[in-house]
Enzyme design. Structure first.
Site, short mmCIF file in Angstrom:
data_model
loop_
_atom_site.label_atom_id
_atom_site.label_comp_id
_atom_site.label_asym_id
_atom_site.label_seq_id
_atom_site.Cartn_x
_atom_site.Cartn_y
_atom_site.Cartn_z
N CYS A 42 0.84 -1.19 0.00
CA CYS A 42 0.00 0.00 0.00
C CYS A 42 0.88 1.25 0.00
CB CYS A 42 -0.90 -0.01 1.23
SG CYS A 42 -2.05 1.39 1.31
N ARG A 46 2.97 5.07 6.35
CA ARG A 46 3.35 4.41 7.60
C ARG A 46 3.84 2.98 7.39
NH1 ARG A 46 -2.36 5.07 10.34
NH2 ARG A 46 -2.85 4.43 8.20
N CYS A 101 -6.19 0.28 7.01
CA CYS A 101 -6.00 0.83 5.65
C CYS A 101 -7.15 1.77 5.28
CB CYS A 101 -5.93 -0.31 4.65
SG CYS A 101 -5.70 0.23 2.94
#
Length: 202
Positions: A42, A46, A101
């Protein structure tokens, strides 16, 4: 000092420290790349692939997008997979999602996110296919986390069905495809799915 200037300054400091420890580091790295792993993750800031796996430049071939999606008509990710598998000969393909997410959470709503709507449709389809199991959970965060896991599994399957993977598997049993989820709250990676054989065997 502006934050963008700080990045350039940090780069110089990193180069200095790297060369101090290993004077031949960059000249050696510039010759070629032979990564063992392809990482499809993704775009979330982070989830830094190298940092959380303890790998160094040259060890991971990386592709990132919102919610680590692999679509059959996305030439970007398909090109990355083909180059990594057919040319770099990676031994492992890792799809890594992460709990919390934002893309997955957005796909669970009925809101419009403009240009993102078409992209999120891929995750919405995963949600619909697993809605009964997901909606059975009372906690909204737990529902989102379960969809994160189902989304990772679906992307592993999507990769296994690509022509690149099918061709590679016809010639040998590599690469293996792994589905992982990263926990932002604890920093741990969790393996939830793995594919080591042609898609028709699923």
């Amino acid at each position: 000092m502006q934050s963008i200037d700080k990045l350039l300054l940090e780069n110089k400091a990193w180069v200095y420290e790297t060369l101090f420890d290993d004077p031949e580091y960059f000249s050696r790295l510039a010759i070629t790349q032979e990564p063992e792993f392809l990482w499809i993750g993704c775009s979330d800031s982070r989830v830094p692939a190298n940092k959380i796996t303890g790998t160094h430049p040259g060890e991971l071939f990386v592709h990132r997008n919102i919610a680590n999606v692999v679509m059959a008509d996305d030439l970007n990710v398909l090109s990355v997979i083909d180059y990594a598998v057919a040319h770099l000969k990676v031994k492992h393909v890792i799809v890594c999602g992460h709990y919390g997410c934002g893309g997955v959470k957005a796909a669970m709503t009925n809101r419009s996110f403009g240009i993102l709507d078409k992209w999120l449709l891929n995750i919405k389809n995963v949600y619909e296919a697993n809605r009964q199991e997901i909606d059975a959970l009372d906690d909204p965060e737990a529902r989102a986390d379960l969809l994160v896991e189902h989304n990772v599994k679906q992307q592993v399957i999507n990769i296994s069905k690509t022509a690149t993977m099918q061709t590679a598997w016809q010639h040998n049993n590599l690469p293996q495809i792994h589905g992982w989820v990263y926990g932002i709250k604890d920093g741990l990676l969790k393996q939830i799915y793995r594919a080591i054989k042609p898609a028709e065997d699923f």
